[in-house]
Design an enzyme around this catalytic site. Structure first.
Site, PDB file in Angstrom:
ATOM      1  N   LYS A 118     -25.109 -14.048 -36.060  1.00  0.00           N
ATOM      2  CA  LYS A 118     -23.978 -14.458 -35.229  1.00  0.00           C
ATOM      3  C   LYS A 118     -22.884 -13.392 -35.231  1.00  0.00           C
ATOM      4  O   LYS A 118     -22.247 -13.133 -34.203  1.00  0.00           O
ATOM      5  CB  LYS A 118     -23.431 -15.793 -35.735  1.00  0.00           C
ATOM      6  CG  LYS A 118     -24.397 -16.965 -35.562  1.00  0.00           C
ATOM      7  CD  LYS A 118     -23.870 -18.226 -36.223  1.00  0.00           C
ATOM      8  CE  LYS A 118     -24.850 -19.389 -36.039  1.00  0.00           C
ATOM      9  NZ  LYS A 118     -24.437 -20.597 -36.786  1.00  0.00           N
ATOM     10  N   GLY A 164     -26.630 -30.100 -37.431  1.00  0.00           N
ATOM     11  CA  GLY A 164     -26.966 -31.482 -37.098  1.00  0.00           C
ATOM     12  C   GLY A 164     -27.690 -31.564 -35.760  1.00  0.00           C
ATOM     13  O   GLY A 164     -27.552 -30.684 -34.903  1.00  0.00           O
ATOM     14  N   GLU A 186     -32.214 -27.370 -43.189  1.00  0.00           N
ATOM     15  CA  GLU A 186     -33.606 -27.034 -42.964  1.00  0.00           C
ATOM     16  C   GLU A 186     -34.419 -27.206 -44.237  1.00  0.00           C
ATOM     17  O   GLU A 186     -33.874 -27.238 -45.340  1.00  0.00           O
ATOM     18  CB  GLU A 186     -33.729 -25.589 -42.480  1.00  0.00           C
ATOM     19  CG  GLU A 186     -33.110 -25.340 -41.116  1.00  0.00           C
ATOM     20  CD  GLU A 186     -31.690 -24.838 -41.201  1.00  0.00           C
ATOM     21  OE1 GLU A 186     -31.187 -24.311 -40.193  1.00  0.00           O
ATOM     22  OE2 GLU A 186     -31.065 -24.995 -42.279  1.00  0.00           O
ATOM     23  N   ASP A 198     -28.272 -16.077 -41.133  1.00  0.00           N
ATOM     24  CA  ASP A 198     -27.859 -16.733 -39.888  1.00  0.00           C
ATOM     25  C   ASP A 198     -26.453 -16.271 -39.480  1.00  0.00           C
ATOM     26  O   ASP A 198     -26.201 -15.951 -38.314  1.00  0.00           O
ATOM     27  CB  ASP A 198     -27.904 -18.250 -40.059  1.00  0.00           C
ATOM     28  CG  ASP A 198     -27.565 -18.988 -38.776  1.00  0.00           C
ATOM     29  OD1 ASP A 198     -28.271 -18.784 -37.772  1.00  0.00           O
ATOM     30  OD2 ASP A 198     -26.593 -19.759 -38.778  1.00  0.00           O
TER      31      ASP A 198
END
Length: 245
Positions: A16, A113, A1, A12
């Site tokens: 999760k 990706g 990013e 992040d």
């Protein structure tokens, strides 16, 4: 990013981890309950020292159930080079699961990706559309266990500490006594001025690499603070957790 903060600082991975812990342990785990530490303080010397002791540095999200409750945390850690997670590199992610009856399992694949991301999004859309067409409902939250989510300092881990000390007799004994006073035992100690983690050590000092046995995070953190205050300790250059050993 364009802005990698969420990855570099572990945010992040923390999100999760909260989701996976909630699913795995049937307990609601919020993002605010996940202790999070990124990799910005990891140095090239840390990576070199890890190689010397047979480890690699990885940013890990760890969720585990203990007899006391659920512990969820994100932080950089030393992983043994022989551990399956040590080989996860680049844009690949892995989830390593240890279960009482199933043993160790690892799920591995691309985690970044355009194509992998779009595939995951389209898969979710297809699932939602299929549920809508047949009148079904998606899985609901499973929180029946309602286990306590433990504070970060209750986690059990190991530390590897690099420090620069006065090069004279009795210093190691002083350090060892501080660890004993806090209920933390030493696994290994290394002193090798010519190794990468000992660069720029001034004359009259020595570089030590100390690895502890497993202990509570609170005890380990208090131990490091006490060692830092010892007169012969010039500097603590690095503190990393050791996981997967």
């Amino acid at each position: 990013e364009a802005d990698p903060t969420a990855d570099v600082e572990g945010h992040d991975a923390a999100a999760k981890a909260a989701i996976l812990a909630s699913l795995a342990f049937h307990t609601r785990v919020s993002l605010a309950q996940v202790a999070c530490e990124g990799i910005t303080r990891v140095t090239a010397a840390d990576v070199a020292a890890a190689q010397q002791t047979g480890h690699v540095v990885k940013l890990l999200a760890i969720a585990e159930q203990t007899a006391e409750g659920v512990s969820v945390r994100v932080h950089p850690a030393l992983v043994p080079a022989a551990h399956p997670l040590a080989a996860v590199r680049g844009a690949f992610n892995a989830v390593f699961v240890e279960a009482d009856d199933a043993g160790p399992l690892m799920f591995y694949g691309q985690g970044a990706g355009g194509r992998p991301t779009s595939s995951a999004v389209l898969g979710d859309l297809v699932s939602a559309a299929r549920d809508r067409m047949v009148g079904g409902r998606g899985p609901r939250e499973s929180a029946y266990a309602s286990l306590p989510v433990l504070p970060h300092d209750a986690a059990v881990t190991r530390y590897q500490v690099r420090l620069v000390v006065a090069d004279r007799p009795g210093v190691l004994a002083q350090v060892a006594q501080v660890l004993a006073d806090h209920g933390v035992s030493i696994d290994t100690v290394r002193q090798a001025p010519d190794e990468p983690y000992a660069v720029d050590v001034a004359e009259g000092t020595a570089a030590l690499l100390l690895t502890t046995h497993s202990a509570r995070e609170a005890s380990l953190a208090a131990t490091v603070a006490a060692v830092r205050g010892l007169e012969p300790v010039h500097e603590i250059t690095s503190v990393l957790r050791v996981e997967g050993a």
